[in-house]
Write a protein that holds these residues in place. Structure first.
Motif, PDB file in Angstrom:
ATOM      1  N   THR A   5     -50.674 -40.349 -16.039  1.00  0.00           N
ATOM      2  CA  THR A   5     -50.087 -39.894 -14.776  1.00  0.00           C
ATOM      3  C   THR A   5     -48.583 -39.696 -14.943  1.00  0.00           C
ATOM      4  N   LEU A   6     -48.109 -38.540 -14.456  1.00  0.00           N
ATOM      5  CA  LEU A   6     -46.669 -38.315 -14.343  1.00  0.00           C
ATOM      6  C   LEU A   6     -46.314 -38.432 -12.866  1.00  0.00           C
ATOM      7  N   ILE A   7     -45.215 -39.106 -12.576  1.00  0.00           N
ATOM      8  CA  ILE A   7     -44.794 -39.263 -11.181  1.00  0.00           C
ATOM      9  C   ILE A   7     -43.433 -38.601 -11.014  1.00  0.00           C
ATOM     10  N   ILE A   8     -43.322 -37.709 -10.039  1.00  0.00           N
ATOM     11  CA  ILE A   8     -42.036 -37.043  -9.790  1.00  0.00           C
ATOM     12  C   ILE A   8     -41.293 -37.838  -8.730  1.00  0.00           C
ATOM     13  N   GLY A   9     -40.143 -38.433  -9.124  1.00  0.00           N
ATOM     14  CA  GLY A   9     -39.297 -39.130  -8.167  1.00  0.00           C
ATOM     15  C   GLY A   9     -39.319 -40.641  -8.309  1.00  0.00           C
ATOM     16  N   ALA A  10     -38.129 -41.218  -8.479  1.00  0.00           N
ATOM     17  CA  ALA A  10     -38.013 -42.683  -8.587  1.00  0.00           C
ATOM     18  C   ALA A  10     -37.485 -43.267  -7.287  1.00  0.00           C
ATOM     19  N   GLY A  11     -38.033 -42.765  -6.154  1.00  0.00           N
ATOM     20  CA  GLY A  11     -37.783 -43.414  -4.867  1.00  0.00           C
ATOM     21  C   GLY A  11     -38.790 -44.542  -4.693  1.00  0.00           C
ATOM     22  N   ARG A 223     -37.743 -42.203 -16.688  1.00  0.00           N
ATOM     23  CA  ARG A 223     -36.747 -41.300 -17.270  1.00  0.00           C
ATOM     24  C   ARG A 223     -35.816 -40.826 -16.161  1.00  0.00           C
ATOM     25  N   LEU A 224     -34.536 -41.203 -16.254  1.00  0.00           N
ATOM     26  CA  LEU A 224     -33.526 -40.697 -15.326  1.00  0.00           C
ATOM     27  C   LEU A 224     -32.952 -39.410 -15.908  1.00  0.00           C
ATOM     28  N   ARG A 225     -32.210 -38.643 -15.080  1.00  0.00           N
ATOM     29  CA  ARG A 225     -31.696 -37.322 -15.488  1.00  0.00           C
ATOM     30  C   ARG A 225     -32.834 -36.465 -16.044  1.00  0.00           C
ATOM     31  N   ALA A 226     -34.002 -36.604 -15.452  1.00  0.00           N
ATOM     32  CA  ALA A 226     -35.181 -35.875 -15.941  1.00  0.00           C
ATOM     33  C   ALA A 226     -35.799 -35.106 -14.773  1.00  0.00           C
ATOM     34  N   GLY A 227     -35.060 -34.097 -14.304  1.00  0.00           N
ATOM     35  CA  GLY A 227     -35.548 -33.277 -13.202  1.00  0.00           C
ATOM     36  C   GLY A 227     -36.719 -32.424 -13.646  1.00  0.00           C
ATOM     37  N   VAL A 228     -37.692 -32.283 -12.744  1.00  0.00           N
ATOM     38  CA  VAL A 228     -38.822 -31.394 -13.044  1.00  0.00           C
ATOM     39  C   VAL A 228     -38.458 -29.993 -12.572  1.00  0.00           C
ATOM     40  N   LYS A 229     -38.366 -29.062 -13.530  1.00  0.00           N
ATOM     41  CA  LYS A 229     -37.996 -27.684 -13.182  1.00  0.00           C
ATOM     42  C   LYS A 229     -39.221 -26.926 -12.687  1.00  0.00           C
ATOM     43  N   VAL A 241     -45.533 -30.798 -16.857  1.00  0.00           N
ATOM     44  CA  VAL A 241     -44.272 -30.379 -16.229  1.00  0.00           C
ATOM     45  C   VAL A 241     -43.320 -29.872 -17.303  1.00  0.00           C
ATOM     46  N   GLU A 242     -42.397 -29.048 -16.855  1.00  0.00           N
ATOM     47  CA  GLU A 242     -41.271 -28.701 -17.721  1.00  0.00           C
ATOM     48  C   GLU A 242     -40.024 -29.270 -17.069  1.00  0.00           C
ATOM     49  N   LEU A 243     -39.253 -29.988 -17.838  1.00  0.00           N
ATOM     50  CA  LEU A 243     -38.050 -30.621 -17.303  1.00  0.00           C
ATOM     51  C   LEU A 243     -36.873 -29.643 -17.310  1.00  0.00           C
ATOM     52  N   ASP A 244     -35.797 -30.023 -16.616  1.00  0.00           N
ATOM     53  CA  ASP A 244     -34.611 -29.155 -16.559  1.00  0.00           C
ATOM     54  C   ASP A 244     -34.094 -28.807 -17.951  1.00  0.00           C
ATOM     55  N   ASP A 245     -34.257 -29.728 -18.916  1.00  0.00           N
ATOM     56  CA  ASP A 245     -33.738 -29.458 -20.265  1.00  0.00           C
ATOM     57  C   ASP A 245     -34.759 -28.735 -21.151  1.00  0.00           C
TER      58      ASP A 245
END
Ligand SMILES: Cc1cc2nc3c(=O)[nH]c(=O)nc-3n(C[C@H](O)[C@H](O)[C@H](O)COP(=O)(O)OP(=O)(O)OC[C@H]3O[C@@H](n4cnc5c(N)ncnc54)[C@H](O)[C@@H]3O)c2cc1C
Length: 464
Positions: A5-11, A223-229, A241-245
């Protein structure tokens, strides 16, 4: 790299879901675009002071050791001890409308008595409404949306009492203008009026840090600084997912706390061969400005002991995007000092929240923005001091935020705190294995977001 599982968001919702999955030995990774955790409920340090972004109070207060209720359920599910959150009870709060104040505390009887004495003709009606709300199963995730206002109109005859009940519940949990879904009304009614408010002495930090510690201890990856693009898909399935980088990660399923519209925007157009490809999320419109005043004294020393005041200065309570930059007719005044701590907080603090027009705040140039912020800080404060002692000569520092701040730090469209007005209660999206948790699944607030993460992880990620 492949994950179960990938989770988008560390809220709060993403981390709570992550803990559940890591506890059951799933290979799970939480991806967060920002440099820190917390999302809408993060924390920061400014000019030598610690601030919370979003915390006024934790709802659903329960005394240590309580076995039932949402708070004890989530602590159990996350294997977290009561002491890790160490909530202290509120002093007491109130709802102030022209000519009428209703006080409430963590003992529901106070509100009950106040309503009976301020609205004697509504005594029996309110008793019947209360019984109906107690019996209502707000956690049934299959239910259709119903209007809470229509339901309250069936039970109560006094328009002001209806608005007074709505006021705190909307401010703390409605994405809908001037109404709430009935299930959300019941969630908020029980969590605010029946269970009440608490706060950790050190604010939201111990809550967030406990969640991250627990998640990492169980083997979860953050993973911080790991935005999902973008979300990668194959047919009706989300596959990664593809990350911002540019990094690509694959997964059996994806859980997103970014918001319903925000998540849909990360995906390509849905092939809509999925039969029920019918969930059309709508961007939210309701959001807030908030000022945070630090004082050289405590509110109590100025004669103000209440924890939270929900005020409305006009005949009718309007809960919607205002035409003006901020709505000065209503708001929330919260003092983090006014909880029952063993030792007092070092400095005094007053937070004031007002409904805001996101179009206005998001359209300003940087220069205009700074000027408008300073101007509206004064105006919002002036409205607040109609309801508490004039503390202005005691202010030693001020910070404030607007929908622009919320958008910048959380990515929520329009800087909306409570997200879309239509929720996906079962978490489903138009993609088979892409699920929502948090704000747009529909459980709001600190406790709600954590319960949402837990529920979505249990229902969708631990079933096979
Ligand atoms: C001013 C304010 C006051 C509040 N006061 C209270 C209160 O007193 N009591 C209470 O119970 N609740 C309060 N709340 C509400 C509470 O904070 C939220 O309901 C809760 O934190 C929502 O958590 P979440 O996990 O659903 O979403 P979020 O906190 O929004 O988490 C989503 C996370 O996803 C990240 N993200 C988004 N897009 C991407 C992407 N593409 N890639 C990677 N990461 C991404 C965001 O950066 C964010 O960290 C308040 C909120 C605010 C703003």
């Amino acid at each position: 790299m492949h994950y179960e599982t990938l989770i988008i968001g560390a809220g709060l919702s993403g981390l709570a879901a992550g803990i559940r999955l890591a506890y059951f030995d799933q290979q799970v990774c939480v991806l967060e675009r920002h440099t820190t955790i917390g999302g809408l409920n993060s924390f920061y340090r400014l000019r030598g002071r610690n601030h919370d972004v979003g915390l006024h109070a934790v709802t659903n207060y329960a005394k240590p050791g309580t076995k039932t209720g949402p708070l004890s359920k989530l602590l159990r599910q996350l294997r977290i001890r009561w002491d890790d959150f160490s909530l202290c009870e509120q002093n007491g709060s109130s709802i102030k409308f022209p000519g009428c104040t209703l006080q409430f505390s963590n003992d529901f009887e106070l509100l009950h008595e106040q309503i009976n004495s301020a609205f004697p003709s509504e005594k029996d009606h309110f008793a019947r409404l209360h019984q109906f709300l107690i019996n209502f199963d707000e956690l049934d995730l299959q239910q259709n949306a119903q209007s809470a206002r229509e339901t309250l109109n069936q039970y109560l005859g006094d328009a002001m009492l209806i608005d007074m009940l709505f006021c705190p519940l909307m401010f703390y949990g409605s994405a809908k203008p001037d109404d709430m879904d009935l299930n959300q009304f019941v969630v908020m009614y029980k969590s605010i009026f029946m269970e009440g408010f608490g706060r950790p002495f050190k604010g939201v930090r111990p809550i967030m840090k406990t969640l991250v510690r627990q998640y990492k201890k169980l083997g979860g990856e953050l993973r911080l600084r790991a935005g999902v693009k973008r979300i990668l898909t194959d047919g009706n399935r989300a596959v990664g997912v593809e990350l911002d980088d540019g990094t690509q990660l694959t997964a059996d399923r994806i859980l997103s706390s970014a918001g319903a519209v925000e998540t849909a925007q990360l995906c390509p157009p849905c092939p809509s061969t999925k039969e029920e490809a019918s969930f059309e999320p709508i961007a939210g419109d309701v959001t807030f400005n908030e000022i945070i005043d630090t004082l050289d004294t405590t509110p109590a020393e100025l004669g103000h002991n209440e924890t939270i005041i929900f005020f409305n200065n006009s005949e009718k309570f309007s809960y919607r995007k205002p035409d003006e930059p901020c709505d000065l007719q209503s708001g929330i005044i919260c003092s983090p000092n006014n909880f029952q701590y063993d030792t007092p907080l070092e400095e005094g603090c007053i937070r004031v929240t007002a409904l805001a027009n996101h179009d206005y705040w998001l359209s300003l140039s940087e220069e205009e923005y700074i000027e408008a912020k300073a101007d509206w800080v004064q105006k919002i404060r002036e409205t607040a001091i109609q309801h508490l002692p004039d503390y202005r000569s005691h202010i030693i520092d001020t910070d404030s935020f607007t929908p622009k701040t919320i958008k910048r730090y959380t990515g929520h469209i329009n800087g909306c705190v409570y997200g879309a007005p239509n929720k996906s209660l079962d978490g489903s999206t138009n993609w088979d294995n892409l699920l929502l948790c948090g704000t747009d699944q529909g459980f709001l607030g600190i406790v709600g977001a954590m319960l949402s993460g837990i529920t979505m992880a249990n229902n969708h990620c631990l079933m096979n």
